[in-house]
Design an enzyme around this catalytic site. Sequence first.
Site, short mmCIF file in Angstrom:
data_model
loop_
_atom_site.label_atom_id
_atom_site.label_comp_id
_atom_site.label_asym_id
_atom_site.label_seq_id
_atom_site.Cartn_x
_atom_site.Cartn_y
_atom_site.Cartn_z
N SER A 116 -1.17 14.24 30.96
CA SER A 116 -2.07 13.32 30.09
C SER A 116 -1.28 12.63 29.00
O SER A 116 -0.98 13.28 28.07
CB SER A 116 -3.28 13.99 29.83
OG SER A 116 -4.15 14.23 30.88
N HIS A 139 -3.10 8.35 32.74
CA HIS A 139 -2.21 8.77 34.13
C HIS A 139 -2.09 7.31 34.86
O HIS A 139 -3.32 6.73 35.53
CB HIS A 139 -3.03 9.72 34.96
CG HIS A 139 -3.16 11.04 34.45
ND1 HIS A 139 -2.12 12.06 34.88
CD2 HIS A 139 -3.81 11.53 33.51
CE1 HIS A 139 -2.39 13.23 34.20
NE2 HIS A 139 -3.35 12.87 33.16
N HIS A 169 -5.18 15.70 40.08
CA HIS A 169 -6.26 16.97 39.83
C HIS A 169 -7.40 17.05 40.55
O HIS A 169 -7.98 16.07 41.31
CB HIS A 169 -6.86 16.75 38.36
CG HIS A 169 -5.99 16.32 37.43
ND1 HIS A 169 -5.69 14.81 36.72
CD2 HIS A 169 -5.39 17.00 36.39
CE1 HIS A 169 -4.99 14.99 36.03
NE2 HIS A 169 -4.61 16.11 35.62
N TYR A 215 -10.26 18.13 40.13
CA TYR A 215 -11.57 17.63 39.69
C TYR A 215 -11.90 16.09 39.91
O TYR A 215 -13.10 15.67 40.05
CB TYR A 215 -11.81 18.12 38.12
CG TYR A 215 -10.88 17.17 37.26
CD1 TYR A 215 -11.01 15.99 36.92
CD2 TYR A 215 -10.02 18.02 36.78
CE1 TYR A 215 -10.25 15.29 35.98
CE2 TYR A 215 -9.20 17.35 35.63
CZ TYR A 215 -9.06 16.09 35.45
OH TYR A 215 -8.03 15.47 34.36
N GLU A 216 -10.92 15.30 39.98
CA GLU A 216 -10.89 14.04 40.53
C GLU A 216 -11.53 13.97 41.96
O GLU A 216 -11.95 12.58 42.46
CB GLU A 216 -9.69 13.43 40.52
CG GLU A 216 -9.17 13.47 39.29
CD GLU A 216 -7.75 12.76 39.17
OE1 GLU A 216 -7.49 11.41 39.46
OE2 GLU A 216 -6.71 13.35 38.99
N ALA A 255 -0.66 18.43 29.19
CA ALA A 255 -1.59 18.48 27.83
C ALA A 255 -2.25 19.74 27.93
O ALA A 255 -2.79 19.91 29.06
CB ALA A 255 -2.39 17.34 27.61
N MET A 267 -5.92 21.97 33.33
CA MET A 267 -6.53 21.84 34.65
C MET A 267 -5.42 21.45 35.63
O MET A 267 -5.92 20.63 36.57
CB MET A 267 -7.59 20.89 34.54
CG MET A 267 -8.59 21.19 33.29
SD MET A 267 -9.77 19.88 32.85
CE MET A 267 -10.43 20.23 31.33
N SER A 268 -4.34 21.53 35.44
CA SER A 268 -3.29 21.32 36.38
C SER A 268 -2.04 22.14 36.74
O SER A 268 -2.36 23.16 36.13
CB SER A 268 -2.77 20.11 35.97
OG SER A 268 -1.93 20.15 34.87
N ASN A 303 -4.90 20.58 21.53
CA ASN A 303 -6.22 20.92 21.06
C ASN A 303 -6.17 22.33 20.70
O ASN A 303 -5.41 23.23 21.60
CB ASN A 303 -7.20 20.39 21.41
CG ASN A 303 -7.41 20.81 22.93
OD1 ASN A 303 -6.69 20.37 23.78
ND2 ASN A 303 -8.40 21.74 23.29
N HIS A 318 -11.12 14.30 25.33
CA HIS A 318 -9.83 13.64 26.18
C HIS A 318 -9.05 12.68 25.28
O HIS A 318 -8.04 12.64 25.15
CB HIS A 318 -10.21 13.03 27.58
CG HIS A 318 -9.24 12.84 28.19
ND1 HIS A 318 -8.04 13.52 28.73
CD2 HIS A 318 -8.76 11.51 28.68
CE1 HIS A 318 -7.19 12.96 29.36
NE2 HIS A 318 -7.70 11.74 29.58
#
Length: 291
Positions: free
Chosen positions: A35, A66, A88, A90-91, A118, A221-222, A245, A259
């Site tokens: 990201s 992306h 991802h 979640y997409e 990230a 998440m990846s 973060n 995000h």
Amino acid sequence: MHCKDQISHKDYQRSVDWLQSKTQHRPKVAIICGSGLGMLADTLQCQESFKYSDIPGFPQSTVQGHIGRLVFGELKGKTCVCMQGRFHMYEGHSIYKVTFPVRVFKLLGVETLIVTNAAGSIAESYHCGDVMIIRDHINFPGLAGLNPLNGPNDDKFGPRFPPMSGVYDKDLRKLAFDICKRMGVTQFVQEGVYCMVGGPNFESIAEARLLHKLGVDAVGMSTAPEVLVASHCGMRVFGLSLITNKVVKSYEDSETTNHETILEVSKMRSEMLQKLITEIIIHMDINNNQA
Ligand SMILES: O=P(O)(O)O[C@H]1O[C@H](CO)[C@@H](O)[C@H]1O
């Protein structure tokens, strides 16, 4: 997720044939940009780029930060291919689609995969803007049975039961750390364990505390599925997480993650990451341009 979504060798090959008919570049190194880290591709010379929407079999990027392009080019004479945007789960992509490009890279002749992402810090000692060399990962979706190797094994790629120890190449990790020393940036370089969660929500406080107890240093998440598939087919893997973060672990803390902030921190460190990855590629042995 059903094995019926599994992708056949013919489908990977179709994508490879299309790409090889469009470019003369024959990369040995592939880079997946996390990201906000897509600008890594901008430093490639003699660039040729292809929108994911034009490449047979490629899914589309839907996440901000992306871009959705595959960029071929050279870094100081070494041929690379760069994903400006990853996929991802979640997409809504199947886990086979998330990892589709990795097998395409294998068939294109890629030997080394560099993954970036990230990630939020779980380790107390990490700070925003730190770069973590990934030593190992915990693949939560994988542990729960959501695995890109589910279904009949394709022996042309690798074995039914691949090992997962030592997947993040030790020599490349050492090389990266030595380069960081030369660049004078070791004060914000860490080495640790990345944990993949499903997302798209960020972690609850109880979840963050659980990850901390499990020995996780950074969460995202990846990455784990791509690394798994690369390792299965014998690619050398190197990974970097940019700590964008701090994950909230206290009920007293009113901070929340978003995000947009993640993309801002990525931007802040992009130049240093670009330089680090370029130096790694320059200094690693690559059997270049023999395909
Ligand atoms: O892992 P990359 O693609 O860098 O993206 C990270 O950033 C997004 C959250 O802001 C999530 O997709 C997380 O995995």
